[in-house]
Design an enzyme around this catalytic site. Structure first.
Site, PDB file in Angstrom:
ATOM      1  N   SER A   1       0.824  -1.220   0.000  1.00 21.79           N
ATOM      2  CA  SER A   1       0.000   0.000   0.000  1.00 21.79           C
ATOM      3  C   SER A   1       0.847   1.254   0.000  1.00 21.79           C
ATOM      4  O   SER A   1       0.427   2.299  -0.467  1.00 21.79           O
ATOM      5  CB  SER A   1      -0.862   0.033   1.257  1.00 21.79           C
ATOM      6  OG  SER A   1      -1.544  -1.164   1.408  1.00 21.79           O
TER       7      SER A   1
ATOM      8  N   HIS B   1      -2.416  -3.015  -6.199  1.00 23.69           N
ATOM      9  CA  HIS B   1      -2.829  -2.541  -4.874  1.00 23.69           C
ATOM     10  C   HIS B   1      -4.342  -2.633  -4.741  1.00 23.69           C
ATOM     11  O   HIS B   1      -5.082  -1.825  -5.305  1.00 23.69           O
ATOM     12  CB  HIS B   1      -2.351  -1.090  -4.660  1.00 23.69           C
ATOM     13  CG  HIS B   1      -2.786  -0.537  -3.345  1.00 23.69           C
ATOM     14  ND1 HIS B   1      -3.154   0.776  -3.175  1.00 23.69           N
ATOM     15  CD2 HIS B   1      -2.952  -1.137  -2.130  1.00 23.69           C
ATOM     16  CE1 HIS B   1      -3.514   0.964  -1.923  1.00 23.69           C
ATOM     17  NE2 HIS B   1      -3.410  -0.176  -1.275  1.00 23.69           N
TER      18      HIS B   1
ATOM     19  N   GLU C   1      -5.414  -0.261  -7.864  1.00 23.15           N
ATOM     20  CA  GLU C   1      -4.343   0.630  -8.308  1.00 23.15           C
ATOM     21  C   GLU C   1      -3.240  -0.241  -8.910  1.00 23.15           C
ATOM     22  O   GLU C   1      -2.677  -1.098  -8.232  1.00 23.15           O
ATOM     23  CB  GLU C   1      -3.821   1.464  -7.152  1.00 23.15           C
ATOM     24  CG  GLU C   1      -4.747   2.616  -6.777  1.00 23.15           C
ATOM     25  CD  GLU C   1      -4.179   3.502  -5.677  1.00 23.15           C
ATOM     26  OE1 GLU C   1      -4.611   4.660  -5.575  1.00 23.15           O
ATOM     27  OE2 GLU C   1      -3.308   3.026  -4.920  1.00 23.15           O
TER      28      GLU C   1
ATOM     29  N   ASN D   1      -4.664   6.486  -1.302  1.00 22.77           N
ATOM     30  CA  ASN D   1      -4.196   6.611   0.092  1.00 22.77           C
ATOM     31  C   ASN D   1      -3.513   7.956   0.304  1.00 22.77           C
ATOM     32  O   ASN D   1      -3.695   8.616   1.320  1.00 22.77           O
ATOM     33  CB  ASN D   1      -3.238   5.472   0.436  1.00 22.77           C
ATOM     34  CG  ASN D   1      -3.992   4.185   0.706  1.00 22.77           C
ATOM     35  OD1 ASN D   1      -5.214   4.188   0.786  1.00 22.77           O
ATOM     36  ND2 ASN D   1      -3.261   3.090   0.836  1.00 22.77           N
TER      37      ASN D   1
END
Ligand code: T1G
Length: 680
Positions: free
Chosen positions: A412, A433, A445, A483
């Site tokens: 991540s 991801h 992702e 994120n």
């Protein structure tokens, strides 16, 4: 190739519309359809008309790209009126997805036949709209008012067998035999002299709801949570109420009024933008269709924890066998049990058969030996998020996995290039991801490393579609896209509660803005010990953890929780926040208005989005929007942070950031200065 063709087969006029990719009812299709219908009506050798489409689907609705532009004639209502008033039976023959205007075209016909794999629906609500070609007036006459409200406000397509039960279609054709079966059906209608009942003339089901306003009030109350912050669902309910209360033509006028209201709204503009944004993510400027994706027929998943198990389920759902590897038998069995439990709960809800559960479980090869993945096409690791451990694993995989297999990391935050350089084949390393829960969240992702070769990127992007994910390409950077930009919201929330607004007030403002939950509820759900565990810096969450508060899972966090996990404001958390504020010398400046809280928390997200664009981490602003909508539940009716930033006005955001002493990104300053935008 003309859009519309008419063949006459023993008295049956077979109209075929073929306008790839999805027979959207754009002006050419409307004109072609209108001409073919008129020709069939005028033809003496045509006794009945079968309307079908070529390619992969029946009409998938109005052409969304025509919205907001002047409408060219004939409009759909004119074309449908010709069909509805036909003296000859018109039968809609449906395959693929009859959606929106496509479904409205089908239900204006006298009869409908569909192959079992077909789906019908009115998904306009997903575009912030409502049906505008009679769907809100005719569907209640077919399925009743309550069912119609469920179908139209929900927007989900309905499988043909269920549509048959509901009365939306009249017959099922054999798969692959639609044309023949539709013609045979038309003949039966003629031979049996079946009446040409127009749906508009069916009164029974709407009459049953007439003069009962409680029906709508109850429905709105039941859906208050999912309808909040949106306009379209309310206009849908009003339109369907009109179908019961008003004569048909009056109801049609009411539908048009209600449609106009939402068509011109910022909400619908945002959702129409988002429709195409989600489809644009797959386009990578330097990787064309000439770069053929590699076949992925087998997958190895390293780590059977929460993420590993969820990741494995995606491939099993797509029929791709998975070799699931764990360090020891106990962990492996725990992982397998979780996967089985998830599938059984889906079966329990009737969304999967027990046979399918067993078929998926049988497609897993469990192992505690890494060598078990030697011959797979793709290996994905979902092990503990620590760079040393990841590098070691990739070096071991590099030594055993067959050449040209793809090595993927579900990291991540860690630097994928560092992980890739632990192998002798960094060009075959890519980031995949997933977001938790990995078998549910649609965002994937795809992280392109400095050395990742194009074919591996192309494979990852197309694989996302195979496992029903929306791929968003990211370059290597801390937190990639979703994120990273959303972390700006959490950081601002943490500093805001030091100044006075409480976690409850902050969460309520973000909830009312349209998120499923605010940042403090979310961090309590994920676990205070999970977020920021690698940082040495003192944080609010860290102070709460020191008090033994890990969130919902243990002793509460920013909230206290009762046995039903209902949150209540926490005196302990308020104390920790006050102590932390004092230690930082932050003065309590009292509460803020909800819109001020929204600006405080979300302007920094737009700013971080601009940085992600500047640094080339994201290809385009709309990718950031897709990542935040799908990865963090950013309310789609605002389009995502970058589209929303444009709606708010970039100058205002620059001012707001500067007022907070935050240096806006150059790209944001530049666009604000020259009246530019990210997404318009
Ligand atoms: N208009 C314009 N383009 C469309 C389109 C549409 N309705 N539907 C799909 N496309 C394009 C899409 O952009 C993509 O283009 C390609 O087709 C393939 O789509 C009057 C007001 C049909 C289930 O909301 O849900 O009718 O990227 O990648 O996964 O009352 O597309 O290749 O250049 O999504 O197989 C209501 C929208 C309109 C349906 C196929 N209809 N479409 O999914 O392919 S409003 C909808 C879909 C309306 C009436 C009202 C899906 C699909 P490109 P795709 P897919």
């Amino acid at each position: 190739m003309p859009v519309a063709t008419l063949e006459v087969i023993d008295g049956i006029g077979l109209i075929t519309i073929d306008s790839p990719p999805v027979n959207a009812l754009g002006v050419d299709v409307r004109r072609g359809l209108d001409a073919a219908i008129r020709e069939s009506l005028a033809a003496d050798d045509v006794n009945a008309i079968v309307l079908t489409c070529g390619g992969r689907t029946f009409f998938a609705g109005a052409d969304i790209s025509e919205f907001g532009k002047p409408l060219e004639r004939p409009d759909l209502l004119e074309v449908l009126a010709t069909i509805e008033n036909s003296a000859k039976p018109v039968i809609a023959a449906i395959h693929g997805t009859a959606l929106g205007g496509g479904c409205e075209t089908a239900i204006v016909c006298h009869y409908r036949i569909a192959v079992p794999s077909a789906r019908v629906g009115l998904p306009e609500v997903n575009l912030g709209l409502l049906p505008s070609a009679g769907g809100t007036q005719r569907l209640p006459r077919l399925v009743g008012v309550e069912q119609a409200m469920e179908i139209v406000s929900g927007g989900a397509p309905i499988a043909a067998p269920q549509a048959l039960e509901l009365g939306m279609v009249d017959a099922l054709a054999r798969e692959g035999q639609l044309r023949q079966d539709a013609i045979a059906f038309a003949r039966r209608i003629l031979q049996e002299g079946r009446p040409l009942v127009r749906v508009r003339d069916r009164q029974e089901l709407v009459a049953a709801a007439r003069g009962k306003p409680e029906i709508y009030a109850k429905f709105l109350a039941k859906n208050a949570n999912s309808f909040r912050g949106r306009r379209a669902p309310f206009n849908i309910v009003k339109a369907i109420e009109a179908a019961a209360e008003l004569p048909f033509d009056e109801g049609m006028k009411r539908e048009a009024e209600l449609f106009r209201e939402v068509h011109d709204s910022a909400e619908s503009a945002a959702q129409r933008y988002y429709f195409f944004a989600e489809r644009d993510t797959a386009r990578i400027p330097d990787i064309g269709n000439d770069v053929r994706p590699l076949p992925v027929k087998s997958v190895g998943v390293i780590g059977a924890g929460t993420m590993g198990g969820g990741i494995a389920m995606n491939f099993l759902n797509a029929g791709i066998p998975v070799t699931l590897v764990e360090m020891n038998q106990a962990a492996l069995e725990r992982g397998l049990a979780t996967i089985r439990r998830n599938y059984e709960s889906t079966a329990h809800k009737g969304r999967m058969t027990l046979e399918a559960v067993e078929k998926r479980m049988a497609a897993i090869t469990p192992s505690v030996d890494l060598a078990a993945v030697t011959n797979v096409d793709l290996v994905i690791e979902a092990i503990y998020e620590e760079i040393g451990i990841k590098k070691d694993l990739f070096a071991r995989l590099d030594a055993i996995v067959r050449a040209r297999a793809i090595l993927a990391s579900n990291t991540s935050f860690l630097n994928l290039d560092v992980i890739a350089d632990a192998t002798r084949r960094p060009e075959d390393v890519v980031g995949l991801h997933f977001f938790s829960p990995a078998n549910v969240m649609r965002l994937l992702e795809v992280v392109r490393g400095a050395k990742t070769r194009k074919q591996v990127v192309a494979t990852a992007m197309s694989l996302a579609r195979t496992i029903r994910k929306v791929p968003v390409l990211s370059r290597v950077g801390y937190g990639f896209i979703a994120n990273r930009v959303m972390a700006a919201r959490m950081a601002e929330a943490d500093s805001l509660v030091l100044e006075g607004p409480t976690p409850t007030e902050v969460d309520r403002a973000i909830y009312e803005f349209g998120f499923a939950m605010g940042p403090f509820r979310m961090i309590d759900l994920v676990g205070l010990d999970v977020i920021g565990r690698d940082s040495d810096e003192r944080t609010l969450a860290g102070d709460l953890v020191k008090r033994g508060r890990l969130g919902q899972k243990m002793n509460g966090g920013f909230y206290d929780y009762d046995e039903k996990r209902n949150p209540t404001p926490s005196a302990v958390a308020a104390e920790v926040i006050a102590e932390f504020a004092a230690s930082k010398g932050v003065r309590n400046t009292g509460p803020l208005q909800a819109d001020e809280i929204v600006a405080r928390l979300l302007y920094p997200v737009v700013n971080e989005g601009a940085r992600v664009l500047e640094e080339g981490i994201a290809l385009r602003a709309s990718d950031i929007d897709v990542a935040c909508v799908l990865g963090y539940g950013w309310p789609v009716q605002t389009g995502g942070p970058m589209f929303w930033g444009d709606t708010v006005g970039l100058s205002r955001i620059v001012e707001g950031l500067r007022a907070r002493g935050v240096r806006p990104a150059n790209l944001l300053i530049e666009k604000a200065a020259n009246g530019g935008s990210f997404t318009r």
